[in-house]
Design a protein around this motif. Structure first.
Motif, short mmCIF file in Angstrom:
data_model
loop_
_atom_site.label_atom_id
_atom_site.label_comp_id
_atom_site.label_asym_id
_atom_site.label_seq_id
_atom_site.Cartn_x
_atom_site.Cartn_y
_atom_site.Cartn_z
N GLN A 142 14.33 20.11 -15.39
CA GLN A 142 13.55 18.92 -15.06
C GLN A 142 14.50 17.75 -14.82
O GLN A 142 15.14 17.26 -15.74
CB GLN A 142 12.58 18.57 -16.19
N MET A 189 14.17 14.55 -14.22
CA MET A 189 13.94 13.31 -14.95
C MET A 189 14.42 13.43 -16.39
O MET A 189 15.07 12.53 -16.93
CB MET A 189 12.46 12.92 -14.93
N GLY A 194 18.31 13.48 -16.58
CA GLY A 194 18.88 12.14 -16.49
C GLY A 194 18.65 11.31 -17.74
O GLY A 194 19.55 10.62 -18.21
N ALA A 195 17.43 11.40 -18.29
CA ALA A 195 17.10 10.64 -19.50
C ALA A 195 17.94 11.11 -20.69
O ALA A 195 18.47 10.29 -21.45
CB ALA A 195 15.61 10.76 -19.82
#
Length: 45
Positions: free
Chosen positions: A10, A12, A15-16
């Motif tokens: 995933q 997102m 990156g988080a």
């Protein structure tokens, strides 16, 4: 210094997670990949 490699499909979340880990003073994200297989393949080259 702790060096971390992250494999997460995933984008997102990848990156988080990398951003959160970089906030720690003694951790550095040295590699990211969307799958574990891609990460293993790229670390052998």
């Amino acid at each position: 210094m702790i060096q971390i490699v992250i494999a997460e499909d995933q984008g997102m979340l990848l990156g988080a997670l990398a951003s959160l880990l970089e906030l720690e003073g003694d951790m550095t994200v040295v590699g990211k990949a969307k799958t574990g297989l891609k990460r293993l393949t790229s670390s052998r080259n």
